[in-house]
Write an enzyme that holds these catalytic residues in place. Structure first.
Site, PDB file in Angstrom:
ATOM      1  N   LYS A 169     -34.213 -73.642  17.108  1.00  0.00           N
ATOM      2  CA  LYS A 169     -33.397 -73.361  15.333  1.00  0.00           C
ATOM      3  C   LYS A 169     -34.727 -73.937  14.703  1.00  0.00           C
ATOM      4  O   LYS A 169     -34.797 -75.149  15.269  1.00  0.00           O
ATOM      5  CB  LYS A 169     -32.534 -74.062  15.177  1.00  0.00           C
ATOM      6  CG  LYS A 169     -31.212 -73.481  13.807  1.00  0.00           C
ATOM      7  CD  LYS A 169     -31.975 -74.305  12.839  1.00  0.00           C
ATOM      8  CE  LYS A 169     -32.398 -75.223  12.378  1.00  0.00           C
ATOM      9  NZ  LYS A 169     -33.522 -75.350  11.100  1.00  0.00           N
ATOM     10  N   GLU A 244     -35.112 -86.919  19.512  1.00  0.00           N
ATOM     11  CA  GLU A 244     -36.084 -87.630  19.359  1.00  0.00           C
ATOM     12  C   GLU A 244     -35.483 -88.085  18.225  1.00  0.00           C
ATOM     13  O   GLU A 244     -35.690 -86.914  17.278  1.00  0.00           O
ATOM     14  CB  GLU A 244     -37.265 -86.521  19.366  1.00  0.00           C
ATOM     15  CG  GLU A 244     -37.828 -86.521  21.199  1.00  0.00           C
ATOM     16  CD  GLU A 244     -37.929 -87.803  21.873  1.00  0.00           C
ATOM     17  OE1 GLU A 244     -38.078 -88.749  21.393  1.00  0.00           O
ATOM     18  OE2 GLU A 244     -38.216 -87.401  23.158  1.00  0.00           O
ATOM     19  N   CYS A 278     -43.094 -89.833  13.118  1.00  0.00           N
ATOM     20  CA  CYS A 278     -41.956 -90.503  13.701  1.00  0.00           C
ATOM     21  C   CYS A 278     -43.184 -91.518  14.284  1.00  0.00           C
ATOM     22  O   CYS A 278     -41.477 -92.480  14.350  1.00  0.00           O
ATOM     23  CB  CYS A 278     -40.745 -89.776  14.610  1.00  0.00           C
ATOM     24  SG  CYS A 278     -42.214 -88.589  15.798  1.00  0.00           S
ATOM     25  N   GLU A 378     -36.531 -96.232   6.925  1.00  0.00           N
ATOM     26  CA  GLU A 378     -37.754 -94.722   6.829  1.00  0.00           C
ATOM     27  C   GLU A 378     -37.870 -94.091   5.973  1.00  0.00           C
ATOM     28  O   GLU A 378     -37.539 -93.910   5.412  1.00  0.00           O
ATOM     29  CB  GLU A 378     -37.984 -94.257   8.697  1.00  0.00           C
ATOM     30  CG  GLU A 378     -38.712 -93.400   8.948  1.00  0.00           C
ATOM     31  CD  GLU A 378     -38.785 -91.864  10.207  1.00  0.00           C
ATOM     32  OE1 GLU A 378     -37.046 -91.268   9.856  1.00  0.00           O
ATOM     33  OE2 GLU A 378     -39.108 -91.914  10.386  1.00  0.00           O
TER      34      GLU A 378
HETATM   35  P1  NAD Z   1     -33.687 -83.526   9.989  1.00  0.00           P
HETATM   36  O1  NAD Z   1     -33.277 -83.890  10.508  1.00  0.00           O
HETATM   37  O2  NAD Z   1     -33.683 -83.403   8.292  1.00  0.00           O
HETATM   38  O3  NAD Z   1     -34.165 -82.181  10.454  1.00  0.00           O
HETATM   39  C1  NAD Z   1     -34.552 -81.888  11.276  1.00  0.00           C
HETATM   40  C2  NAD Z   1     -34.198 -80.241  12.363  1.00  0.00           C
HETATM   41  O4  NAD Z   1     -32.624 -80.275  11.868  1.00  0.00           O
HETATM   42  C3  NAD Z   1     -34.014 -78.826  10.921  1.00  0.00           C
HETATM   43  O5  NAD Z   1     -34.565 -77.860  11.845  1.00  0.00           O
HETATM   44  C4  NAD Z   1     -32.864 -79.331  10.923  1.00  0.00           C
HETATM   45  O6  NAD Z   1     -32.846 -77.396   9.096  1.00  0.00           O
HETATM   46  C5  NAD Z   1     -31.938 -79.267  11.040  1.00  0.00           C
HETATM   47  N1  NAD Z   1     -30.713 -79.655  10.735  1.00  0.00           N
HETATM   48  C6  NAD Z   1     -29.900 -79.685   9.675  1.00  0.00           C
HETATM   49  N2  NAD Z   1     -28.799 -80.675   9.873  1.00  0.00           N
HETATM   50  C7  NAD Z   1     -28.555 -79.789  11.046  1.00  0.00           C
HETATM   51  C8  NAD Z   1     -27.364 -79.984  11.295  1.00  0.00           C
HETATM   52  N3  NAD Z   1     -26.539 -80.754  10.757  1.00  0.00           N
HETATM   53  N4  NAD Z   1     -26.684 -79.816  12.386  1.00  0.00           N
HETATM   54  C9  NAD Z   1     -27.407 -79.302  13.418  1.00  0.00           C
HETATM   55  N5  NAD Z   1     -29.445 -78.843  12.609  1.00  0.00           N
HETATM   56  C10 NAD Z   1     -29.338 -79.628  11.452  1.00  0.00           C
HETATM   57  O7  NAD Z   1     -35.415 -84.250  10.080  1.00  0.00           O
HETATM   58  P2  NAD Z   1     -36.771 -82.865   9.111  1.00  0.00           P
HETATM   59  O8  NAD Z   1     -36.818 -84.218   7.950  1.00  0.00           O
HETATM   60  O9  NAD Z   1     -36.953 -81.970   9.589  1.00  0.00           O
HETATM   61  O10 NAD Z   1     -37.321 -84.050   9.644  1.00  0.00           O
HETATM   62  C11 NAD Z   1     -37.991 -85.661   9.590  1.00  0.00           C
HETATM   63  C12 NAD Z   1     -37.196 -86.242  10.444  1.00  0.00           C
HETATM   64  O11 NAD Z   1     -37.488 -86.487  12.334  1.00  0.00           O
HETATM   65  C13 NAD Z   1     -37.730 -88.075  10.411  1.00  0.00           C
HETATM   66  O12 NAD Z   1     -36.324 -88.579  10.797  1.00  0.00           O
HETATM   67  C14 NAD Z   1     -39.069 -87.995  12.049  1.00  0.00           C
HETATM   68  O13 NAD Z   1     -38.782 -89.277  12.410  1.00  0.00           O
HETATM   69  C15 NAD Z   1     -38.670 -87.484  12.938  1.00  0.00           C
HETATM   70  N6  NAD Z   1     -39.174 -86.926  13.317  1.00  0.00           N
HETATM   71  C16 NAD Z   1     -38.865 -87.786  14.980  1.00  0.00           C
HETATM   72  C17 NAD Z   1     -39.637 -87.637  15.894  1.00  0.00           C
HETATM   73  C18 NAD Z   1     -39.415 -87.908  17.368  1.00  0.00           C
HETATM   74  O14 NAD Z   1     -40.567 -87.241  18.339  1.00  0.00           O
HETATM   75  N7  NAD Z   1     -38.450 -88.880  17.753  1.00  0.00           N
HETATM   76  C19 NAD Z   1     -40.829 -86.444  15.358  1.00  0.00           C
HETATM   77  C20 NAD Z   1     -41.182 -85.484  14.705  1.00  0.00           C
HETATM   78  C21 NAD Z   1     -40.646 -86.411  13.057  1.00  0.00           C
END
Ligand code: NAD
Length: 474
Positions: A169, A244, A278, A378
């Site tokens: 997804k 992550e 991140c 963040e």
């Molecule tokens: P997000 O959590 O909003 O979304 C991430 C993914 O999860 C998307 O595909 C989204 O559609 C999906 N999602 C959202 N709600 C969901 C649910 N209820 N059930 C299942 N899936 C769901 O994050 P974002 O805004 O896309 O990305 C930014 C975040 O990602 C930041 O907090 C960043 O720190 C983190 N990040 C972490 C790493 C790491 O390796 N630790 C790397 C990159 C980004």
């Protein structure tokens, strides 16, 4: 205007059951540049059924067969590098240097999974027992927008190497990258159902994956809030979960640091991926007695950091991915001012001369405390917070006084001292005088930054279940 009307299930591009068309934007212009048709719960279920049906045969493939399949994937993805680069700049707004890295990383990470697979020990003798690491089942792979193609390839290559099948997804905001990756994966000619890709909203398709009893494991990269939700949702079916998540990483500047020398690292760590990283080093810890000197050097250095058109060669910071993300960052800049931190560079609004695009001024606050929201939460934009400290123990205490623990940077001339400090920081990764990456080492976070690890043998192990075999007399 690109219209992406298909998802990928059971070895074919198919029209989703879901009816919603979702707009894709160019964040540098705010224009709508495409649309993607989103899948729904029914699509997720079809994809999961296909992955489940493909699992028995794939889980029994040999190491050599998996390596051969991953090599074909590697070749197909590597051939798409320039297309990926174009999509990443257009749809995400990554500046050229970052964009190039993001376009080569998807193939690199497949090569790294092949390396990990080559030497991975699936069986081990432990006393009188034979321990066999067996693939866990169907994996649900959920990716964010800030490096969508890279995360798809990393998670999928590792899952396949371990013998799992997958339902992906991807971020709904990164559909152009997903389309290119999907076409490349299709060309690689894996058996139908081994991987499936369903574009869709998190709360619809992501949620369906998180609840489904036939998903054995979730690997998620994204926000801590959604990660937490996935743990509780997955509990009902005892899902294995790798998370992550976010960070508020410290860059610890030690007393003996040469500020002129370290400043490029300080700013690169902080503004990595336009601040939407991140691992971004967003809390800069500076010895109080050298604060004024640090401020002078950082102010001069940041005046040369250009936030603007990602296609300009001298741009270091591209736009925020969305209007929502831009508003969020602006809000945090207001919060910083209200909390009483001193603005050393940047501030609210677009950089001078830019009227459109979700651009943010490279912003640095100083004289902040670690209790302020700009030091605790963040922001996910190019906003850095300088926090003065008294002595080494204070620096370590501030570095660790956070709910996150993903990455940290320690900068100084005395390497022994750097290492002493690094060893006391609670973080999945600590870098001393470098921003280098080692793909064979585990990547992941302490505390709210995650659960489990990706990369190398640690990443592989997360898709495997140990089975203990004890044999008596026949
Ligand atoms: P997000 O959590 O909003 O979304 C991430 C993914 O999860 C998307 O595909 C989204 O559609 C999906 N999602 C959202 N709600 C969901 C649910 N209820 N059930 C299942 N899936 C769901 O994050 P974002 O805004 O896309 O990305 C930014 C975040 O990602 C930041 O907090 C960043 O720190 C983190 N990040 C972490 C790493 C790491 O390796 N630790 C790397 C990159 C980004």
């Amino acid at each position: 205007m690109q219209r992406i009307g298909h998802i990928y299930i059971n070895g074919e591009f198919v029209t989703p059951h879901g009816q919603e068309w979702f707009d894709l934007h160019n964040p540098s212009t705010e224009e709508v540049i495409g649309q993607v048709r989103l899948g729904d719960e029914e699509d997720a279920q079809r994809a999961i059924a296909a992955a489940k049906a493909a699992f028995p045969a794939w889980s029994r493939t040999t190491r050599a067969e998996r390596i051969a399949a991953l090599r074909r994937i590697h070749q197909a993805i590597a051939a798409r590098e320039s297309e990926l680069m174009e999509a990443i700049v257009t749809e995400y707004g990554a500046p050229a240097e970052r964009g190039r890295w993001m376009a080569t990383y998807p193939a690199d990470v497949v090569a790294q999974a092949i390396d990990a697979l080559k030497t991975f020990e699936f069986e081990e003798q432990v006393g009188t027992a034979r321990v066999i690491l067996t693939p866990i089942g169907v994996a649900g792979l959920i990716t964010p927008w800030n490096s969508n193609a890279g995360f798809i390839c990393n998670k999928l290559a590792t899952a396949l190497a371990a013998g799992c099948t997958a339902v992906i997804k991807p971020s709904e905001m990164s559909a152009m990258q997903t389309q290119i990756v999907a076409e490349a994966l299709h060309e690689a000619g894996l058996p139908p159902g081994v991987f499936n890709i369903v574009n869709g909203r998190g709360e619809v398709v992501g949620e369906a994956i998180a609840r489904h009893p036939d998903i054995a494991k979730i690997s998620f990269t994204g926000s801590s809030a959604v990660g937490q939700h996935l743990v509780s949702t997955g509990a009902a079916t005892i899902k294995r979960v790798t998370l992550e998540l976010g960070g508020k990483s410290p860059t610890v500047v030690l007393e003996d640091a040469d500020f002129g020398q370290i400043m490029p690292l300080v700013l690169q760590a902080g503004f990595a991926n336009s601040g939407q990283a991140c691992i971004a080093g967003t809390r800069i810890l500076v010895p109080r007695h050298r604060l004024a000197e640090f401020e002078r050097v950082v102010q001069e250095a940041v005046s040369h950091v250009k936030s603007g058109d990602p296609r300009d060669a001298d741009t270091a910071i591209g736009p925020m991915v969305s209007a929502r993300q831009w508003e969020r960052v602006q809000n945090y800049i207001r919060i910083g001012v209200e909390e009483g931190a001193r603005l050393l560079a940047g501030g609210e609004g677009r950089p001078d001369g830019l009227r459109a695009g979700w651009f943010v001024k490279p912003t640095i606050f100083t004289d902040a405390t670690n209790q302020m929201r700009i030091a605790r939460e963040e922001i996910f934009g190019p906003v850095l917070t300088i926090i003065p400290y008294e002595d080494e123990a204070d620096a370590i205490a501030i570095a660790n006084d956070t709910r996150y623990g993903l990455s940290a940077v320690v900068l100084g001339q005395d390497l022994e001292r750097c290492e002493r400090v690094a060893r006391q920081i609670d973080s999945g990764r600590v870098l001393i005088n470098t921003l280098a990456h080692e793909p064979r080492a585990p990547f992941g976070g302490f505390k709210h930054s995650g659960l489990g690890r990706e990369m190398g043998k640690w990443g592989m192990s997360a898709y495997l279940e140990p089975k203990t075999l004890l044999v008596g007399q026949g």
